[in-house]
Motif scaffolding. Sequence first.
Motif, mmCIF file in Angstrom:
data_model
loop_
_atom_site.group_PDB
_atom_site.id
_atom_site.type_symbol
_atom_site.label_atom_id
_atom_site.label_comp_id
_atom_site.label_asym_id
_atom_site.label_seq_id
_atom_site.Cartn_x
_atom_site.Cartn_y
_atom_site.Cartn_z
ATOM 1 N N GLN A 1 0.819 -1.205 0.000
ATOM 2 C CA GLN A 1 0.000 0.000 0.000
ATOM 3 C C GLN A 1 0.857 1.261 0.000
ATOM 4 O OE1 GLN A 1 -3.642 -0.369 2.258
ATOM 5 N NE2 GLN A 1 -3.358 1.683 3.067
ATOM 6 N N LEU A 2 1.986 1.225 0.712
ATOM 7 C CA LEU A 2 2.909 2.365 0.718
ATOM 8 C C LEU A 2 3.457 2.623 -0.682
ATOM 9 C CD1 LEU A 2 4.632 4.497 2.211
ATOM 10 C CD2 LEU A 2 6.311 2.681 2.637
ATOM 11 N N LEU A 3 3.821 1.555 -1.390
ATOM 12 C CA LEU A 3 4.328 1.710 -2.759
ATOM 13 C C LEU A 3 3.252 2.294 -3.673
ATOM 14 C CD1 LEU A 3 6.288 -1.663 -3.119
ATOM 15 C CD2 LEU A 3 7.254 0.611 -2.746
ATOM 16 N N GLN A 4 2.009 1.904 -3.469
ATOM 17 C CA GLN A 4 0.918 2.457 -4.272
ATOM 18 C C GLN A 4 0.708 3.938 -3.986
ATOM 19 O OE1 GLN A 4 -2.262 -0.157 -3.128
ATOM 20 N NE2 GLN A 4 -1.793 -1.701 -4.701
ATOM 21 N N PRO B 1 5.451 -1.507 -7.942
ATOM 22 C CA PRO B 1 6.382 -2.333 -8.733
ATOM 23 C C PRO B 1 6.472 -3.772 -8.229
ATOM 24 C CG PRO B 1 7.586 -0.866 -7.267
ATOM 25 C CD PRO B 1 6.148 -0.473 -7.170
ATOM 26 N N LEU B 2 5.954 -4.048 -7.033
ATOM 27 C CA LEU B 2 5.993 -5.390 -6.460
ATOM 28 C C LEU B 2 4.572 -5.898 -6.239
ATOM 29 C CD1 LEU B 2 8.722 -4.862 -3.678
ATOM 30 C CD2 LEU B 2 9.073 -5.688 -6.016
ATOM 31 N N SER C 1 1.972 -8.753 -4.039
ATOM 32 C CA SER C 1 1.809 -9.055 -2.616
ATOM 33 C C SER C 1 2.829 -10.073 -2.120
ATOM 34 C CB SER C 1 0.392 -9.585 -2.357
ATOM 35 O OG SER C 1 -0.569 -8.606 -2.651
ATOM 36 N N VAL C 2 3.060 -11.120 -2.889
ATOM 37 C CA VAL C 2 4.004 -12.157 -2.468
ATOM 38 C C VAL C 2 5.400 -11.569 -2.316
ATOM 39 C CG1 VAL C 2 5.095 -14.341 -3.109
ATOM 40 C CG2 VAL C 2 2.653 -14.002 -3.509
ATOM 41 N N GLN C 3 5.788 -10.713 -3.264
ATOM 42 C CA GLN C 3 7.110 -10.088 -3.181
ATOM 43 C C GLN C 3 7.219 -9.172 -1.974
ATOM 44 O OE1 GLN C 3 6.949 -8.418 -7.124
ATOM 45 N NE2 GLN C 3 8.286 -10.008 -7.986
ATOM 46 N N CYS C 4 6.131 -8.481 -1.656
ATOM 47 C CA CYS C 4 6.144 -7.617 -0.462
ATOM 48 C C CYS C 4 6.241 -8.456 0.807
ATOM 49 C CB CYS C 4 4.890 -6.755 -0.437
ATOM 50 S SG CYS C 4 4.860 -5.446 -1.685
ATOM 51 N N PHE C 5 5.541 -9.594 0.842
ATOM 52 C CA PHE C 5 5.667 -10.512 1.978
ATOM 53 C C PHE C 5 7.117 -10.969 2.128
ATOM 54 C CE2 PHE C 5 1.101 -12.364 2.493
ATOM 55 C CZ PHE C 5 0.582 -11.070 2.488
#
Length: 477
Positions: A168-171, A180-181, A183-187
């Motif tokens: 959400q911060l990236l959005q 650019p990422l 959900s799995v990559q953010c996890f």
Amino acid sequence: MPIALGNLFDLESQESGGSALFMSPNPTADPQPISGDKNGGDGGGIPVEDWLPITESRKGNIFTATFHLLCVGIGLQVILLPAAFAALGWVWGTIILTVGFVWKLYTTWLLVHLHEALPGIRISRFVRLAIASFGVKLGKLLAIFPVMYLSGGACTILVITGGKSILQLLQIMSEDNTAPLNSVQCFLVFSCIAVIMSQFPNLNSLFGVSLIGGVMGVAYCTVIWILPVTSDVKKTEQVRYATTDESFVHIFNAIGLIALVFRGNNLVLEIQGTLPSDSKNPSSKTMWRAVLISHALVAICMFPLSVVVYWAHGDKIPASGGPVGYYLKLYTQEHSKRAACFIHLTFIFSCLCSYPINLMPACDNAEMVYTVKKQKRASIIVRMMLRVFLGLVCFSIAIVFPFLPYLAVLIGAIALLVTFTYPSFMWISIKKPERKSPMWLFNVLMGCLGASLSFFLLLASALRLDQKGLHANFFNP
């Protein structure tokens, strides 16, 4: 009494295939507990507690204990308190939050004074206190699952919530509301950073992490309730406070959201175990001061946040709670991007710092198994591999079950026994107050009320799932 308890733990060692004695025979500043001889001699034993991360260092002080308690006390559930107010209303929301806070403070007081309740022995782990109170089989049965859930389950939910907050911060930071990422990559990013932060050798050495986590927690809680007070949102929009659903399921789900804030008793004995202790200055004195300071700071965060955010947003708050990320979107929509980014950043840092503190009991248990099997201290490489493995387990569960936050009240109802029920019965079992004395009656009442609360929360959460369904998104965060 110490000899009898030694026999009890020798029995446990036989039952569990060689589990070591986890209790210090002497309340000294640098105890040397050993496994083996039931009378306290080494019997060829090993200094188990000196080799495990919770009790490896007993050089803590009031500052380390305060920030450990503060870091785990301001959890991610704190920002869901306004959702409980949206279901309960002003009066009942305030009453239940206050009662829960006082109740939690009381059971913490019980645990602090049970840490050295047996002459010459320090009980530095919650499961060990349960065994000392209820016996080997019953103690394990009652305590192991809720304690392990509060350790590993909390870390898994931190991965889910922290990862979604990163997304959400990236959005928010992007121009077209894309990240650019996925959900799995953010996890994965969150888990990698959290596992690296978990490589500190022992609980006492995590003081810096707890300090940062505590400061970040106070920061985002403060900003969340100050922004509505200083903005014009309340002047331009009409906010309604009426609660439209007064069903049993709805009300108890809201009570569950409040009750979940008051977890953390599974770490009280462990944190106290990092403090030095002697006959003149028992650890309970230092620990209780740390408890009072940390709880005062927690109260300063949670009470204004609950009241002010409900005052500002009222019916716009999802009364069912929902994911933390959805709740934080209110600040993305109604305040500046800079403010939203600050809230998300501090929230993510708070989650990252809470992770190694919550993971420590699981790390301690894993190293105990290794230490007892190998009869030696875990090396740096072994310790690192164990923590990477535990982090991988939490990450895998988060990927497979990304809907776990929606089950927080259901599963957390069992873990709430650790906070609201067990300490009262432990006090009766170990301190043995006179039957039907005021202290005996009060603790029996508190223990029974805690068990009843856990049962009704479990029932309400199950009924809610039956009514609305789970919508489980396996492997799809």
